[in-house]
Enzyme design. Structure first.
Site, mmCIF file in Angstrom:
data_model
loop_
_atom_site.group_PDB
_atom_site.id
_atom_site.type_symbol
_atom_site.label_atom_id
_atom_site.label_comp_id
_atom_site.label_asym_id
_atom_site.label_seq_id
_atom_site.Cartn_x
_atom_site.Cartn_y
_atom_site.Cartn_z
ATOM 1 N N GLU A 286 -41.697 39.028 -34.875
ATOM 2 C CA GLU A 286 -41.995 37.963 -33.916
ATOM 3 C C GLU A 286 -42.372 38.630 -32.603
ATOM 4 O O GLU A 286 -41.571 39.373 -32.034
ATOM 5 C CB GLU A 286 -40.782 37.043 -33.747
ATOM 6 C CG GLU A 286 -40.609 36.058 -34.885
ATOM 7 C CD GLU A 286 -41.787 35.106 -35.043
ATOM 8 O OE1 GLU A 286 -42.456 34.787 -34.034
ATOM 9 O OE2 GLU A 286 -42.063 34.684 -36.178
ATOM 10 N N CYS A 320 -40.974 34.143 -25.113
ATOM 11 C CA CYS A 320 -42.277 34.221 -25.775
ATOM 12 C C CYS A 320 -42.886 32.830 -25.926
ATOM 13 O O CYS A 320 -44.095 32.687 -26.091
ATOM 14 C CB CYS A 320 -42.156 34.918 -27.131
ATOM 15 S SG CYS A 320 -40.886 34.230 -28.200
#
Length: 515
Positions: A286, A320
């Site tokens: 990720e 993020c």
């Protein structure tokens, strides 16, 4: 009997009792700061002369704690320990492994404010953000434990007369877990227990900015009955320890959360077959995001302004999933921009240990310098609406910042800033807004604020992100409710906290017997 999964509730700090309890936890943890935490290898504590020092980003003179620092030799011992422990751990009943997670979740729940207080001091999380981080860690433990119990018998496949077929999941091997500092408890816990509950053993290298909260979590797993060697804790540098673990021929799985550059580097290294390696390594990655809040002309503008604020400035934009881009229809652009400006200028910035602070510091000097560098870029490429200033004299504080009138292809609208900065771009219609939202290399989260159902339907198919939100902010995915992971350069779209996640940590096996 295991009760159905239920999301851990957030603490309401407007309740005086809760406020006092959290203040007491902050006081208690403050008295504990400065302690040392050792490595854990094969069930034994290992102390090294080299150390990592964790400091409070809101008060850089305050040491949160120190941890021993591993080197390549100790990383080798950790991998060998994990490989040996795997032979027994993989044969444990999956329910027994899940029960360790449930016990750990119960322990953390009883000490919830304590763990949240560590997050306040170690990474500068305001009360609500820290509380949500701890709640999510509990959620991961509870959810993955239940998922493993569901998967223990495998999935149904067809059989036929005289032949029985089964489809089961088997454990993978030694997993290397490299979590981030921004969700210092939640992601660290989730990426650690997912391989553990599936029967893999783990070597965990925590982020150097948040090793103390990781050490505290390792202690909880030990107390909950995790056998020696199943989890090994080896803080260290990425260049020495991280690379060594990724390259090791006995590494079977790598779970990484962090930057695009490091993630793609891990993918490349993991693809190279090492001497003595007889398997292909699985990588769950990720990575970054450059996430957009799209505002249609047919939108509730109050909802739009609030969504932009929460998406951009929650945890100082250090997620993020942060909405660092606002793409707004030209008919409502000026009005939305003014609303966001007014709300931004009312946000409080300060030491996260204080009540009602909306934004704390950014994590360290490197982050401060990088974000402040983008302030200069923003002034060259667009118009500074509000904010733009920083102060690193005592901690790493940056004002929530809004830039306007940016070209969709500008650096400010393409590069991940990872700070409290939101950039506005004008779109002539909804189609152009979606095109602009898609024009980055990332595809993690996005939000559309619109009352036009046709436009929302179009966005379902055309807005290319892994997590898409309508008429709300683009952050704050909840385990089991909004499985999280992105497209394109945002990663492998592993959907953490979702029904497919554990299967990515295992190998499917078909068994067929003819009678």
């Amino acid at each position: 009997m295991v009760l159905p999964y239920k999301h851990e509730p957030f603490t309401d700090f407007t309740v005086e009792e809760n406020k006092k309890a959290f203040e007491e936890a902050l006081k208690q943890v403050k008295e504990e700061l400065g302690q040392h935490h050792d490595l854990l290898i094969d069930g034994e504590r290992v102390r090294t002369d080299a150390q990592i020092t964790s400091t409070n980003p809101a008060n850089t003179k305050q040491v949160v704690g120190t941890v021993s620092k591993a080197n390549a030799d100790l990383a080798e011992k950790a991998v060998q320990s994990a490989a040996t422990a795997f032979e027994d751990w993989r044969k444990w009943d999956p329910r027994a492994r899940a029960e360790i997670l449930f016990r750990a979740a119960s322990k953390i729940r009883r000490r919830k404010h304590e763990f949240s207080a560590y997050l306040v001091y170690e990474v500068g999380k305001p009360w609500k953000e820290a509380d949500a981080d701890t709640a999510e860690a509990i959620d991961f433990l509870e959810y993955y434990g239940r998922q493993m119990i569901e998967l223990k018998e495998g999935k149904p496949v067809e059989s036929r007369p005289g032949e029985e077929n089964r489809y089961i999941y088997t454990s993978t091997g030694v997993a290397v877990v490299i979590p981030p500092w921004n969700l210092a408890f939640a992601i660290m816990a989730g990426t650690t227990v997912a391989p553990l509950v599936t029967g893999s053993t783990v070597v965990m290298k925590p982020a150097s900015n948040s090793p103390v909260i990781a050490a505290k979590f390792v202690e909880v797993l030990e107390e909950s009955g995790l056998p020696k060697g199943v989890l090994n804790f080896v803080p260290g540098s990425g260049g020495e320890v991280g690379d060594y673990l990724v390259d090791h021929p006995k590494t079977a799985l790598i779970s990484f959360t962090g930057s695009r550059d490091v993630g793609t580097r891990i993918l490349k290294r993991a693809a190279e077959i090492q001497a003595g390696q007889n398997h292909l390594k699985q990588v769950i990655a990720e990575m970054g995001g450059k996430d957009t809040v799209v505002v249609d002309k047919e939108a509730n503008l109050e909802t739009a302004a609030d969504a932009i604020i929460v998406s951009a400035f929650g945890f100082s934009g250090q997620k993020c999933s942060s909405g660092s881009r606002a793409v707004v229809h030209e008919d409502v652009y000026d009005e939305v921009l003014e609303m966001v400006k007014e709300r931004t200028e009312k946000l409080t910035v300060g030491n996260a240990s204080e009540e009602n602070v909306y934004m704390g510091p950014v994590v360290d000097q490197g982050a401060f310098d990088k974000i402040m560098g983008y302030m200069d870029v923003g002034k060259q490429e667009g118009r500074l609406v509000t904010g733009g200033k920083g102060d690193d004299s005592k901690g790493y504080f940056i004002e929530p910042t809004v830039f306007a009138d940016l070209d969709p292809n500008s650096r400010m609208q393409q590069e991940e800033i990872f700070g409290p900065v939101v950039c506005f771009t004008k779109a002539k219609d909804f189609d152009e807004a979606i095109d602009i939202a898609n024009n980055t290399e990332y595809g993690l989260t996005g939000a559309v604020i619109s009352d036009n159902r046709e436009h929302l339907e179009k966005a379902k198919y055309d807005f290319h992100v892994g997590n898409l939100y309508f008429n709300r902010n683009c952050t704050g995915a909840i385990v089991g409710y909004q499985p999280f992971g992105g497209f394109k350069m945002s990663g492998t779209d592993s959907k953490a906290g979702g029904p497919d996640y554990l299967a990515l940590h295992m190998q499917a096996k078909t068994i067929s017997e003819k009678y």
